[in-house]
Design a protein around this motif. Sequence first.
Motif, PDB file in Angstrom:
ATOM      1  N   THR A 181     -18.759  28.938  61.043  1.00 39.21           N
ATOM      2  CA  THR A 181     -18.277  27.987  59.893  1.00 39.21           C
ATOM      3  C   THR A 181     -19.647  27.967  59.100  1.00 39.21           C
ATOM      4  OG1 THR A 181     -18.831  26.199  61.284  1.00 39.21           O
ATOM      5  CG2 THR A 181     -16.756  26.840  61.278  1.00 39.21           C
ATOM      6  N   ILE A 182     -19.336  27.704  57.964  1.00 37.16           N
ATOM      7  CA  ILE A 182     -20.472  27.501  56.765  1.00 37.16           C
ATOM      8  C   ILE A 182     -20.372  26.074  56.421  1.00 37.16           C
ATOM      9  CG2 ILE A 182     -21.662  28.214  54.728  1.00 37.16           C
ATOM     10  CD1 ILE A 182     -21.615  30.618  57.186  1.00 37.16           C
TER      11      ILE A 182
ATOM     12  N   LYS B 273     -13.136  29.182  58.742  1.00 37.82           N
ATOM     13  CA  LYS B 273     -13.997  30.159  59.559  1.00 37.82           C
ATOM     14  C   LYS B 273     -14.036  31.159  58.956  1.00 37.82           C
ATOM     15  CE  LYS B 273     -12.962  27.333  63.244  1.00 37.82           C
ATOM     16  NZ  LYS B 273     -12.742  25.913  62.864  1.00 37.82           N
ATOM     17  N   PHE B 274     -15.149  32.011  59.046  1.00 35.30           N
ATOM     18  CA  PHE B 274     -15.415  33.486  58.397  1.00 35.30           C
ATOM     19  C   PHE B 274     -15.822  34.121  59.635  1.00 35.30           C
ATOM     20  CE2 PHE B 274     -16.356  30.171  55.339  1.00 35.30           C
ATOM     21  CZ  PHE B 274     -15.889  30.724  54.131  1.00 35.30           C
ATOM     22  N   VAL B 275     -15.345  35.528  59.466  1.00 38.87           N
ATOM     23  CA  VAL B 275     -16.072  36.474  60.398  1.00 38.87           C
ATOM     24  C   VAL B 275     -17.233  36.962  59.705  1.00 38.87           C
ATOM     25  CG1 VAL B 275     -15.571  38.867  61.275  1.00 38.87           C
ATOM     26  CG2 VAL B 275     -13.579  37.280  61.134  1.00 38.87           C
ATOM     27  N   VAL B 276     -18.380  37.017  60.747  1.00 34.26           N
ATOM     28  CA  VAL B 276     -19.730  37.528  60.153  1.00 34.26           C
ATOM     29  C   VAL B 276     -19.767  38.912  60.174  1.00 34.26           C
ATOM     30  CG1 VAL B 276     -22.157  37.610  60.564  1.00 34.26           C
ATOM     31  CG2 VAL B 276     -20.941  35.410  61.127  1.00 34.26           C
ATOM     32  N   VAL B 277     -20.125  39.750  59.015  1.00 40.23           N
ATOM     33  CA  VAL B 277     -20.146  41.226  58.788  1.00 40.23           C
ATOM     34  C   VAL B 277     -21.615  41.633  58.479  1.00 40.23           C
ATOM     35  CG1 VAL B 277     -17.595  41.532  58.355  1.00 40.23           C
ATOM     36  CG2 VAL B 277     -19.467  41.062  56.363  1.00 40.23           C
ATOM     37  N   ALA B 278     -22.002  42.575  59.025  1.00 38.77           N
ATOM     38  CA  ALA B 278     -23.253  43.004  58.597  1.00 38.77           C
ATOM     39  C   ALA B 278     -23.119  43.882  57.196  1.00 38.77           C
ATOM     40  CB  ALA B 278     -23.565  43.931  59.625  1.00 38.77           C
TER      41      ALA B 278
ATOM     42  N   VAL C  71     -27.087  34.356  53.238  1.00 32.67           N
ATOM     43  CA  VAL C  71     -25.748  34.523  53.509  1.00 32.67           C
ATOM     44  C   VAL C  71     -25.143  34.963  52.140  1.00 32.67           C
ATOM     45  CG1 VAL C  71     -23.581  33.034  53.899  1.00 32.67           C
ATOM     46  CG2 VAL C  71     -25.662  32.858  55.209  1.00 32.67           C
ATOM     47  N   VAL C  72     -24.185  36.013  52.244  1.00 37.44           N
ATOM     48  CA  VAL C  72     -23.479  36.340  50.974  1.00 37.44           C
ATOM     49  C   VAL C  72     -21.866  35.909  51.508  1.00 37.44           C
ATOM     50  CG1 VAL C  72     -22.868  38.281  49.810  1.00 37.44           C
ATOM     51  CG2 VAL C  72     -24.891  38.245  50.697  1.00 37.44           C
TER      52      VAL C  72
ATOM     53  N   VAL D 141     -27.738  26.371  54.042  1.00 38.83           N
ATOM     54  CA  VAL D 141     -26.642  26.332  54.551  1.00 38.83           C
ATOM     55  C   VAL D 141     -26.665  26.488  55.925  1.00 38.83           C
ATOM     56  CG1 VAL D 141     -25.000  26.966  52.883  1.00 38.83           C
ATOM     57  CG2 VAL D 141     -26.131  28.756  54.421  1.00 38.83           C
ATOM     58  N   ILE D 142     -25.747  25.862  56.856  1.00 39.21           N
ATOM     59  CA  ILE D 142     -25.818  26.077  58.420  1.00 39.21           C
ATOM     60  C   ILE D 142     -24.762  26.986  58.736  1.00 39.21           C
ATOM     61  CG2 ILE D 142     -25.363  24.946  60.546  1.00 39.21           C
ATOM     62  CD1 ILE D 142     -27.970  24.072  59.317  1.00 39.21           C
ATOM     63  N   VAL D 143     -25.199  28.102  59.482  1.00 42.74           N
ATOM     64  CA  VAL D 143     -23.972  28.771  60.026  1.00 42.74           C
ATOM     65  C   VAL D 143     -23.852  28.628  61.281  1.00 42.74           C
ATOM     66  CG1 VAL D 143     -23.765  31.483  60.425  1.00 42.74           C
ATOM     67  CG2 VAL D 143     -24.893  30.781  58.502  1.00 42.74           C
ATOM     68  N   ASN D 144     -22.657  28.242  61.774  1.00 41.72           N
ATOM     69  CA  ASN D 144     -22.583  27.528  63.116  1.00 41.72           C
ATOM     70  C   ASN D 144     -21.543  28.602  63.745  1.00 41.72           C
ATOM     71  OD1 ASN D 144     -21.593  26.203  65.260  1.00 41.72           O
ATOM     72  ND2 ASN D 144     -21.215  24.311  64.145  1.00 41.72           N
ATOM     73  N   THR D 145     -22.156  29.274  64.750  1.00 41.88           N
ATOM     74  CA  THR D 145     -21.258  30.074  65.757  1.00 41.88           C
ATOM     75  C   THR D 145     -21.210  29.800  66.839  1.00 41.88           C
ATOM     76  OG1 THR D 145     -23.373  31.459  66.379  1.00 41.88           O
ATOM     77  CG2 THR D 145     -22.467  32.061  64.288  1.00 41.88           C
TER      78      THR D 145
END
Length: 136
Positions: free
Chosen positions: A50-51, A65-70, A86-87, A104-108
Amino acid sequence: MFRYPVEVVSDMYLSRIGGYSYELDRREVGINAKALEMNTSIIPNETIATIRTLDDRKPYFFKKKFVVVAVEENMECYEFTANGEVVLPEEVRDRMRAKVGDEVIVNTTESFRIDGDYTNVARAMLWRLESRLRRN
């Protein structure tokens, strides 16, 4: 070494918004592939995050919810994540209250700690509710 993402608490990372890209699906968030490898325990294309901005007050379970991609060097959006920023997908630009450069906070946490099994979360919430009812 990459400036971002910085792990603040286990499985929670601080970063900045680097930009918005049409290359990402509406449920994806991109971060520099090498920054992911060096600075995080995030598994690309598998970890869900979540961002949120630092002043976001929306409850956790209502966040998208987002899937983190490289993001690889051959992608056009690579310039937005040169330091591990983050993009976000172009489709969420209007819905995000944050602008490029905001933190932003990237919460995994959910992806690594809960992993789809909410029984312990529900049990903890019921225990807390029952405790409050007993006190009153």
